[in-house]
Design an enzyme around this catalytic site. Structure first.
Site, PDB file in Angstrom:
ATOM      1  CG  ASP A 176      -2.212  -1.089   1.178  1.00 13.37           C
ATOM      2  OD1 ASP A 176      -2.302  -1.724   0.229  1.00 13.37           O
ATOM      3  OD2 ASP A 176      -2.982  -0.744   2.092  1.00 13.37           O
ATOM      4  CG  HIS A 225      -1.972   2.103   5.745  1.00 12.15           C
ATOM      5  ND1 HIS A 225      -3.376   2.443   5.742  1.00 12.15           N
ATOM      6  CD2 HIS A 225      -1.547   1.473   4.785  1.00 12.15           C
ATOM      7  CE1 HIS A 225      -3.939   1.427   4.708  1.00 12.15           C
ATOM      8  NE2 HIS A 225      -2.722   1.012   4.030  1.00 12.15           N
ATOM      9  CB  CYS A 332      -6.073   8.385   5.234  1.00 14.70           C
ATOM     10  SG  CYS A 332      -4.957   7.396   6.546  1.00 14.70           S
TER      11      CYS A 332
END
Ligand code: DAV
Length: 345
Positions: A176, A225, A332
């Site tokens: 990611d 993350h 985000c």
């Protein structure tokens, strides 16, 4: 001359254009049970089943918050792009268009699409931002790197987890983009439940010459993350989550050797009104720096806001609790597309 439509390689230079996501029809991501168990807050895990939209009131308010955020940035002279509207994520068997940071990263003039690990996110970028990517790619100075065909293989989850720290194996590239932070020519990243070694090798192979990707050793058993673990505020100043990474580890990376590194001095508590379905209280670090001085902070994160002021920042408040509830905060929910240095226009 105007800068290319993609032109950003750090987290703090003056922001000129940005992508902001949309929360409409967001659903609890229908990911396999073991992924949810590895990464999500235990009290909410039972909600992650297929075809489960987030509560309507939360999604409606998240949309309003994202619109207000977009308006604030527009008023600051920043060009705002939005993702495609009205996507039915339940029909797509997907999650949301509200968290573009997880799936897109600008590195210089290149925009890189993540090789998502989660099958329910496989087509998220294409569905929510595909037409924007085509628009951006029409600038001949821009390179858009879409995920590789091999990265769609559904082979990451197997039973043999005995000597593995994270749930995914290394059978195909997975990462990611939110597991990485840009500090100029050096990109710092972490391995996690969604980022494996092949993913990092792939990222290294697609960044332009001169950029390097260095992995930092984080201590987070739910790792997914890095943007609630480290937060660069301006050149030379980075704040970090001392529960997940040490100053010594950060300083061992040359790029941070002489930086002022500040541990967050308080322990944040997760918000449960509305519920933090997908994140911890550390989401307070998930702010968006506009220019090395001004920073967007959630309006009820008073302790965080006061600390940032102490660190010499100017805080701009915006309500964002409902966006937080569905998984992320200002960092985000955005992808910075153009950031320019002082004289660079
Ligand atoms: O609780 O650390 C942060 C980032 C979510 N995309 C957490 C989640």
């Amino acid at each position: 001359m105007a800068p290319p439509l993609i032109h950003a390689d750090n987290e703090w230079s003056p922001l000129r254009s940005i992508l902001i996501g949309r929360a409409g029809h967001a659903c609890f991501p229908p990911a396999p049970k073991k992924i949810i168990e590895a990464t999500m807050p235990s009290i909410h895990r039972h909600r992650f089943v297929p075809n489960s939209p987030f509560p309507e009131e939360i999604v409606t308010n998240a949309e309003l918050e994202l619109d207000q955020f977009a308006q604030i940035l527009t008023e600051q002279g920043i060009k705002v792009y939005r993702s495609t509207d009205n996507i039915d994520w339940a029909t797509e068997n997907g999650y949301t268009g509200a968290m573009p940071r997880d799936g897109l990263m600008s590195v210089g003039n290149t925009l890189i699409e993540a090789c998502f690990a989660w099958p329910c996110r496989a087509r998220e970028i294409d569905i929510a931002y595909g037409s924007l990517l085509d628009e951006l790619a029409s600038d001949p100075r821009v390179r858009v790197v879409r995920r590789s065909a091999e990265s769609y293989a559904d082979t990451l989850f197997d039973e043999d987890e005995t000597d593995r720290k994270f749930v995914i194996n290394n059978s195909r590239p997975a990462f990611d983009t939110a597991d990485f932070m840009r500090l100029g020519k050096v990109i710092l990243g972490q391995y996690s439940h969604v980022t494996n070694q092949k993913g990092v090798e792939y990222l290294r192979s697609v960044v332009s010459e001169g950029y390097t990707v260095e992995m930092i050793d984080t201590n987070d058993d739910k790792a997914m993350h890095i943007d609630a673990t480290i937060l660069p505020l301006r050149e030379g100043l980075l704040v970090y989550n001392p529960e997940r990474v040490t100053e010594q580890e950060l300083r061992s990376h040359d790029v941070l050797r002489s930086w002022d590194l500040r541990a967050c001095p308080f322990s944040p508590v997760a918000c449960e009104n509305p519920p933090g379905f997908m994140a911890s209280g550390w989401l307070c670090l998930n702010v968006l720096v506009l220019d090395g001085r001004r920073v967007m902070v959630e309006e009820s994160d008073e302790v965080m806001a006061a600390w940032l002021v102490e660190l010499g920042m100017e805080v701009i408040l915006c309500p964002f609790r409902h966006v937080n509830s569905i998984g992320g905060s200002f960092h985000c929910a955005t992808v910075d597309l153009v950031r320019v240095e002082g004289g660079e226009e």
